[in-house]
Design an enzyme around this catalytic site. Structure first.
Site, PDB file in Angstrom:
ATOM      1  N   HIS A 134       0.819  -1.201   0.000  1.00 29.35           N
ATOM      2  CA  HIS A 134       0.000   0.000   0.000  1.00 29.35           C
ATOM      3  C   HIS A 134       0.860   1.261   0.000  1.00 29.35           C
ATOM      4  CE1 HIS A 134      -3.395   2.492   2.072  1.00 29.35           C
ATOM      5  NE2 HIS A 134      -3.248   2.804   0.811  1.00 29.35           N
ATOM      6  N   HIS A 166       1.295   5.079  -2.783  1.00 29.27           N
ATOM      7  CA  HIS A 166       1.424   6.459  -2.286  1.00 29.27           C
ATOM      8  C   HIS A 166       2.839   7.003  -2.474  1.00 29.27           C
ATOM      9  CE1 HIS A 166      -2.446   6.956  -0.062  1.00 29.27           C
ATOM     10  NE2 HIS A 166      -2.432   5.629  -0.127  1.00 29.27           N
ATOM     11  N   HIS A 198      -3.694   0.693  -6.345  1.00 27.41           N
ATOM     12  CA  HIS A 198      -4.064   1.302  -5.068  1.00 27.41           C
ATOM     13  C   HIS A 198      -5.448   0.868  -4.618  1.00 27.41           C
ATOM     14  CE1 HIS A 198      -5.770   4.474  -2.451  1.00 27.41           C
ATOM     15  NE2 HIS A 198      -4.634   4.255  -1.824  1.00 27.41           N
ATOM     16  N   ASN A 223      -6.528  -0.850  -1.091  1.00 21.44           N
ATOM     17  CA  ASN A 223      -7.013   0.216  -0.204  1.00 21.44           C
ATOM     18  C   ASN A 223      -8.464   0.069   0.228  1.00 21.44           C
ATOM     19  OD1 ASN A 223      -6.215   3.089   0.867  1.00 21.44           O
ATOM     20  ND2 ASN A 223      -8.289   3.293   0.023  1.00 21.44           N
ATOM     21  N   ILE A 279      -6.422   8.483  -1.056  1.00 18.27           N
ATOM     22  CA  ILE A 279      -6.744   8.317   0.360  1.00 18.27           C
ATOM     23  C   ILE A 279      -5.989   7.118   0.906  1.00 18.27           C
ATOM     24  CG2 ILE A 279      -8.744   6.791   0.112  1.00 18.27           C
ATOM     25  CD1 ILE A 279     -10.014   8.555   2.404  1.00 18.27           C
TER      26      ILE A 279
HETATM   27 FE   LIG Z   1      -4.305   4.603   0.230  1.00 24.84          FE
END
Ligand SMILES: [Fe+2]
Length: 1018
Positions: free
Chosen positions: A675, A680, A867, A871, A1018
């Protein structure tokens, strides 16, 4: 009043109040000033050498600005300087071109009676300002005006909560006045420049519309860009778009032949108030340029660099296919703006960034620690060293600690470029609603910290009650140690109403099967269709790559005998290997070097682990064995043991505890590697590089831009409260203070750009082999691998769209290799953003449309689908923490040397021993709340292939390709729905099984367990 001279320079002194917002007018405060006087009382001249001839209306305008100050009761005396001109003839002929600063004022004056726009065409070889006329109309000569086309520009400003809140500030009064007199937004059409003030024509709930008119001369050519100046003194404006349309009285033929066509410029950017000090200190953003995005122009704009000075081709001569001939030329009318805009976004690498800046620069992760606050919070710098290689993050320029010079201080908020900040919808969702939940929920927790922060749940019944009774909101001052971990939340809490009770929703997997967390088959199934489908791999025989002299034998203790027994002797290990039936979760080499370091911390432990699965004939995985290893240390011998399911009750409880350890390892691997690191963290350098090296008019910038939305902001928040020293990750995951270090190790050992592409990732893990005859060109090792099967559909859809887009702009290899901006971007990504891996394998050369398409597909895949896969199911699978504990806190009771008391306690109450191994109440509720937050789709989510991010250039082929992409994604939704009801696919369909929907492209807001946003947001 006679024509006069107006001083353009002013002396910025302490206590001065900048009124005009430019260099033309400065009003110092003075105790002797007469605020009651209706007009400024002192006008004198200085800085004569910088004075310029102005018209009468110019002086009136200058006075008008002073009047504004008087109207708002600002005590003032005038420093605006006017004296008779020494050359009256200057008013009888066109003045020579004045300096840029004053030119603005001239134009402003000319535009008083009629809103004016400055515009620049794209075809002229040099930027030439069109002189102003005194007619009050557009700035064109009478002859030109005769052949001009009337064009209306409509600019839409989004009304924001920030704007609303700003109305509470005293400074708002000034800007309100500017709105009143119609001088708050100033537009220029590019080349040669035509200018106009835009006046407000409509105010709705969520937007304000401004209009400006101008007359475009016949020889103007295509509009290349619009310059915008926010003439407010204090109020930034979010400019959504500018739409140009020609006069209704003109025939369509005339419009296309002589003047600006209909043009829709999507801006979506903050324009700062023009209120700088004029000293080049970064306080004077000045004009913003927004480039036109008509396809022929856009195609010609793709390259910029060595050839831009080549002979120019007028935009009108380009025809409809900009891909030929003039492909690498930027029309001269835009060259300076293109260059200047990129220079502004690159910044100078110095100074602390302000929240209104739009500067993109790199830095290492030297801001995770906070040793100034507490020496225990010192953390190593990640990035820039061989020991801790790491991607780069956005530079904030905060001062370094004087006591710890390697560490950036953590004062204030983490800067992100202004346009990267959350929209207010997202901000509200994030800070007011959901983050509030985090706080609220974090903390039965906080209450328990008063007694014992490491307290386990007293029973599974109490865990279940969390979902029934909820959690009472604590007071901010009662949050104890969480105050430093969650500063944003605390602010939110202060703004929130009184006590309330927060209820956790029951996670989706618990709704389907409350006891699924206990079953081996669910454990195995989630490696293929859970939240971390990136860990399982085909790897046998099991052999460590670590140094055996330090970490013990490379071979595993899981023997063929153990495996064959667990396989029920249906085949030998050799046969199983040959048939590719043995798979593994390998958390051995990643964690083993950290075992003793982590064990030296309190309330946690660590092992290296290997978990073996057997692929059954029906496509499901059977969990065979778990090996836990503690390496040797100066004081201990190596210890390792293999655990299996058993009919022996004691062994059965040990098996459950071993599974808890592996799940904690998987949770750590998931958050730190699959993740955070791979999406990110790895994406942020792409964003910085794109903004530093690709002009916003560049077609590849435009392709990538939707896939960068909010990533920098959420990453900044992560550095603020999640991954920092003492943050939620350290508080709640087994590696604690070594969490980020471990992600650096994973970056070093595992990350390569090429294997971030889904097909290459599957091949690397042995989960697929290339097969040109198979769908997607791959044959999966496990046919019912829901993530891979659905992911490949998405991968191919992205690939098709990107390929079509690239083909439209890059007809051949030379057009890719010769695109200077594109090559600079790619070089930046490799050598700066991912500098620590710049010499690693896996970086493709961008030397053909195919290689460019593949690299872009990889970036888009990672930012969107990869992602989403890791996520948006976090709460569904981890919300009920026994299914995915973030930490395993106690050693196995059979670890040697045996702790007799611990073993006796385990035998006496194994349920208690398991709960003590699980996260504490603090950790569990904190993680539940965070996972709930991170699994939430915002109401303003933009999904892959969705209508919000449809390409806005007007090329039919590009639009058609995007339409096809969108249609395919909708088709994929149906395919996935069909698969989830296919009883033959036992890893995604069956009793109590959660359907695999994480690769379904679209979703409603909230926690839905599906939906692929365009970006890592996010
Ligand atoms: Fe995320």
């Amino acid at each position: 009043m006679v024509p006069g001279r107006l001083a353009t320079a002013f002396e910025a002194k302490p206590n001065n109040l900048l009124v005009a917002g430019r260099r033309d007018c400065y009003i110092p405060t003075s105790s002797s000033s007469a605020s009651h006087k209706p007009l400024p009382h002192a006008i004198k001249t200085h800085h004569q050498e910088q004075a310029h001839t102005l018209s009468q209306s110019s002086v009136e305008f200058a006075l008008h600005r002073c009047l504004e100050a008087v109207y708002i009761n600002t005590p003032c005396s005038m420093a605006l300087l006017i004296k008779p001109s020494g050359n009256h003839s200057a008013t009888k002929k066109k003045p020579s071109l004045p300096p840029r600063d004053l030119l603005f004022l001239l134009v402003v004056v000319a535009g008083r009676k009629k809103v004016s726009i400055g515009c620049v065409a794209s075809s002229s070889s040099a930027r030439s300002e069109t002189p102003s006329s005194s007619s009050g109309g557009a700035d064109v000569s009478p002859a030109m005006a005769a052949a001009a086309t009337h064009v209306k520009a409509v600019a839409t400003i989004k009304v924001t909560v920030g704007g609303f809140l700003s109305s509470l500030r005293p400074s708002r009064a000034i800007d309100d006045l500017k709105d009143l007199i119609g001088r708050s937004l100033y537009l220029e059409l590019e080349k040669p420049t035509l200018r106009s003030y835009a006046h407000k024509v409509a105010v709705n709930d969520d937007e304000v519309t401004y209009e400006a008119d101008f007359d475009v001369p016949a020889d103007f050519g295509d509009v290349g860009a619009v310059l915008v100046t926010n003439e407010h003194y204090f109020t930034e404006m979010f400019l959504e778009n500018i739409k140009l349309s020609s006069d209704d009285s003109s025939s369509s033929d005339d419009v296309s032949a002589t003047a600006a066509p209909v043009l829709d410029i999507r801006c979506n950017s903050w324009v700062q108030p023009n209120s700088g000090d004029g000293n080049g200190n970064g306080d004077e953003p000045g004009k913003r340029v927004f480039f036109a995005n008509k396809y022929p122009l856009c195609a010609r704009y793709r390259a910029f660099g060595t050839k831009w000075a080549a002979p120019l081709v007028p935009a009108a001569a380009t025809g409809t296919n900009g891909a030929a001939g003039s492909a690498d030329q930027t029309p001269a009318g835009l060259v300076s703006y293109r260059k200047k805009d990129l220079e502004e976004k690159r910044g100078n690498g110095h100074g602390e960034r302000k929240s209104t800046d739009r500067i993109y620069d790199y830095d290492t992760y030297d801001d995770l620690g906070d040793p100034d606050a507490n020496p225990d919070k010192a953390r190593p710098v990640l990035g820039g060293s061989k020991q801790f290689p790491y991607p780069r993050r956005c530079r904030t320029g905060r001062p370094m600690s004087t006591k710890y010079p390697d560490t950036e201080t953590r004062k204030g908020s983490n800067y992100v470029p202004r346009d990267e900040a959350f929209s207010e919808v997202k901000q509200l969702q994030f800070s007011v609603t959901t983050l509030q939940q985090v706080l609220h929920a974090a903390v039965p927790a906080v209450q328990s910290t008063l007694i014992n922060p490491n307290l386990e749940f007293p029973s599974f019944f109490v865990i279940d009650k969390l979902f029934e009774d909820g959690v009472k909101l604590p007071k901010a001052e009662d949050l104890g140690f969480l105050r430093s971990a969650l500063p944003r939340l605390l602010q939110t809490l202060r703004d929130s109403p009184g006590d309330q009770v927060l209820l956790f929703d029951l996670p989706a997997n618990v709704k389907k099967d409350k006891f699924g967390w206990m079953r081996d088959e669910e454990f195995a199934r989630e490696t293929l269709a859970g939240i971390n489908p990136y860990a399982i791999e085909l790897e046998f025989p099991l052999k460590s790559k670590l140094d055996p002299a330090v970490y013990g034998p490379a071979e595993s203790a899981i023997t063929a005998e153990v495996l064959e027994r667990q396989m029920g002797h249906v085949m030998t290990v050799a046969q199983a290997m040959k048939q590719k039936r043995l798979f593994m979760l390998d958390f051995h080499d990643l964690f083993l070097p950290y075992v003793h370091k982590i064990r030296a911390l309190k309330n946690t432990t660590m092992y290296g682990s290997r978990t073996i699965f057997f692929l059954c004939d029906d496509g499901t995985l059977r969990l065979l064995a778990i090996e836990l290893t503690r390496p040797a240390s100066p004081t201990q011998l190596q210890w390792r043991r293999v655990f299996t399911s058993s009919t022996d009750t004691t062994e059965s409880w040990l098996w459950r505890m071993a599974k808890a350890h592996v799940r904690a390892h998987d949770s750590g691997h998931h958050e730190l590697v699959s993740h955070w690191l791979r999406t990110h963290c790895a994406v942020e350098p792409y964003i910085i590089a794109a903004n530093r090296q690709l002009s916003e008019m560049h077609p590849i910038y435009q392709l990538l831009h939707p896939h960068f939305r909010y990533t920098m902001e959420i990453n900044a928040l992560a550095r603020s409260a999640l991954i920092n020293a003492g943050g939620i990750i350290e508080l709640s995951f087994s590696p604690q203070k070594y969490s980020m270090e471990i992600s650096s190790v994973a970056y070093d050992k595992l990350w390569n750009f090429d294997t971030e592409a889904l097909p290459a990732d599957l091949i690397r893990r042995g989960m697929a082999v290339e097969d040109p005859n198979a769908e997607h060109g791959l044959r999966l090792t496990i046919k019912d691998y829901p993530f891979a099967n659905d992911g490949l559909l998405i991968w191919d859809a992205i690939k098709g769209w990107v390929k079509a887009y690239v083909a439209r702009f890059y007809p051949d290899a030379g057009s890719v290799a010769g695109d200077v901006e594109l090559q600079k971007f790619w070089n930046d990504v490799r050598t700066v953003g991912h500098a620590d891996k710049k010499d690693a394998s896996g970086w493709p050369a961008l030397d053909s449309p195919e290689s460019l398409s593949h690299a872009l597909t990889t970036i888009i895949w990672v930012a969107s689908a990869h992602h989403a896969a890791v996520n948006f199911g976090q709460y569904d699978f981890g919300g009920y923490f026994p299914n995915r504990p973030s930490i395993a806190r106690t050693n196995m009771p059979v670890e040697e040397p045996m702790d007799a008391a611990a073993y006796a306690a385990f035998l006496d109450n194994p349920d208690q021993a398991l709960r003590e191994c699980f996260p504490s109440q603090v950790q569990a509720t904190l993680v539940m709340a965070v996972l709930d937050l991170l699994s939430t789709h915002s109401p303003d989510e933009e999904y892959l292939g969705g209508p919000e991010t449809a390409p806005w250039n007007d090329d039919g082929e590009v639009r058609a390709a995007y339409g096809k992409f969108n249609a395919r994604l909708k088709e994929i939704e149906g395919i996935i729905d069909g698969r989830n009801t296919d009883r033959k696919l036992k890893n995604r369909c069956g009793a109590g099984i959660l359907p695999y929907e994480l690769m379904k492209p679209f979703s409603q807001p909230g926690v839905t367990g599906k939906g692929i946003p365009n970006s890592t947001s996010i």
